[in-house]
Design an enzyme around this catalytic site. Structure first.
Site, mmCIF file in Angstrom:
data_model
loop_
_atom_site.group_PDB
_atom_site.id
_atom_site.type_symbol
_atom_site.label_atom_id
_atom_site.label_comp_id
_atom_site.label_asym_id
_atom_site.label_seq_id
_atom_site.Cartn_x
_atom_site.Cartn_y
_atom_site.Cartn_z
ATOM 1 N N HIS A 175 33.298 36.616 43.782
ATOM 2 C CA HIS A 175 32.806 37.040 42.464
ATOM 3 C C HIS A 175 32.115 35.829 41.822
ATOM 4 O O HIS A 175 32.566 34.688 42.019
ATOM 5 C CB HIS A 175 33.963 37.433 41.526
ATOM 6 C CG HIS A 175 34.473 38.831 41.689
ATOM 7 N ND1 HIS A 175 35.823 39.139 41.583
ATOM 8 C CD2 HIS A 175 33.833 40.010 41.907
ATOM 9 C CE1 HIS A 175 35.984 40.443 41.737
ATOM 10 N NE2 HIS A 175 34.800 40.991 41.940
ATOM 11 N N CYS A 271 39.554 35.388 35.451
ATOM 12 C CA CYS A 271 39.735 36.749 35.984
ATOM 13 C C CYS A 271 40.751 37.538 35.166
ATOM 14 O O CYS A 271 40.692 38.770 35.129
ATOM 15 C CB CYS A 271 40.255 36.722 37.416
ATOM 16 S SG CYS A 271 39.287 35.809 38.580
HETATM 17 N N1 ARG Z 1 42.362 40.830 44.081
HETATM 18 C C1 ARG Z 1 41.264 40.988 43.175
HETATM 19 C C2 ARG Z 1 40.032 41.397 43.932
HETATM 20 O O1 ARG Z 1 39.826 40.905 45.019
HETATM 21 C C3 ARG Z 1 41.032 39.724 42.400
HETATM 22 C C4 ARG Z 1 40.001 39.872 41.337
HETATM 23 C C5 ARG Z 1 39.710 38.588 40.623
HETATM 24 N N2 ARG Z 1 38.838 38.804 39.541
HETATM 25 C C6 ARG Z 1 37.752 38.110 39.260
HETATM 26 N N3 ARG Z 1 37.119 38.371 38.155
HETATM 27 N N4 ARG Z 1 37.258 37.204 40.075
HETATM 28 O O2 ARG Z 1 39.259 42.215 43.513
#
Ligand code: ARG
Length: 288
Positions: A175, A271
């Site tokens: 992300h 996050c």
């Molecule tokens: N386990 C989640 C996923 O892989 C973690 C999300 C983390 N969020 C972020 N905004 N980077 O989607």
């Protein structure tokens, strides 16, 4: 050296969701591999409460209800991207997270937002991949892993804002908010190797050298770029002395708050939050 741009009083509001049901129960990013059933929920709760306490000193926090069966709901950054009174709701790439969409939609509706959606065939993971610049009327947009590149044009139209796409090339930084963070005063803190060469050039072209805070791989792997910024305050999992000194030199106050339980799911401070107040300005929309 203190940056006067950081001195104004901020009145930020962040959306959060308690980790009542948080666990690693599937693998959709490299951080989760090997961590199924290896979490400690009471430690996760302690770490999350410490983050709430820290951010709560400088900003408001709104809570949305925790729900069983959606262990990643705690990562509210992925709810959608907010601008003014509008929000573009996320449409998760992985089926494991798609059940979260209705809960995030309900939270936005409860807070009075106009909820907009993208075409069903376009995955989009909200403020995990779409981050407002803090000095320009510009939305930075990460694609390559979770969000579809074609969202750039749609986001630009829906939110009436210029969008700068950035291509992510390292699966560990899946992300945009894992490797890039716009900061107050027009600074940008980022890990260049997470981007392809053209995207690194776009960042360099848009952000003057003295506003670019380059993060090394060790800090990046501790999710230092996954920062919550409110005014001069920065909240993150962990940062090296070098990075802390660098941020202090630009006038920031760095608060380190351990979020190791959430790292097991591939997330950290940023996050776990979604900034709800993103002022809307009117400019002509375009995609760079
Ligand atoms: N386990 C989640 C996923 O892989 C973690 C999300 C983390 N969020 C972020 N905004 N980077 O989607």
């Amino acid at each position: 050296m203190t940056n006067y741009l950081l001195d104004h009083t901020v009145d930020d509001t962040f959306l959060m969701c308690a980790p009542d049901h948080f666990e690693v129960s599937y693998v959709i990013n490299p951080w989760m591999a090997g961590n199924i059933a290896h979490g400690n929920r009471s430690l996760a709760m302690q770490q999350w409460l410490a983050l709430v306490e820290a951010i709560g000193q400088v900003a408001k926090i709104k809570m949305m209800p925790a729900m069983p069966g959606v262990p990643d709901l705690v990562f509210t950054a992925n709810a959608g991207v907010v601008l003014g009174n509008k929000v573009v709701l996320s449409r998760f790439r992985h089926v494991e997270r798609q059940a979260e969409e209705v809960y995030f939609e309900a939270a936005f509706t409860a807070h009075g937002f106009e909820v907009l959606t993208l075409p069903p065939e376009l995955p989009f993971e909200g403020a995990g991949d779409a981050l407002m610049d803090r000095s320009e009327n510009l939305l930075w947009f990460g694609h390559g892993h979770r969000s579809d590149v074609a969202c750039a044009t749609r986001l630009s139209e829906l939110l009436e804002i210029e969008v700068q796409p950035l291509k992510l090339v390292d699966a560990r930084f899946y992300h945009l908010d894992t490797c890039f963070c716009p900061l107050a005063g027009g600074y940008v803190m980022y890990f260049p190797e997470a981007f392809d060469a053209a995207s690194q050039a776009h960042i360099a072209a848009r952000v003057p050298a003295d506003k670019r805070i380059i993060v090394g791989s060790e800090d990046a792997l501790h999710f230092a770029c996954n920062t919550v910024n409110s005014g001069r305050h920065i909240f993150l999992n962990q940062a090296s002395d070098t990075l802390v000194t660098q941020l202090q030199a630009h006038g920031f106050v760095v608060h380190q708050t351990a979020l190791t339980e959430f790292l097991k799911a591939g997330g950290a401070a940023k996050c776990l939050t979604l900034k709800l107040n993103e002022p809307q300005q009117t400019v002509s929309p375009q995609v760079s």
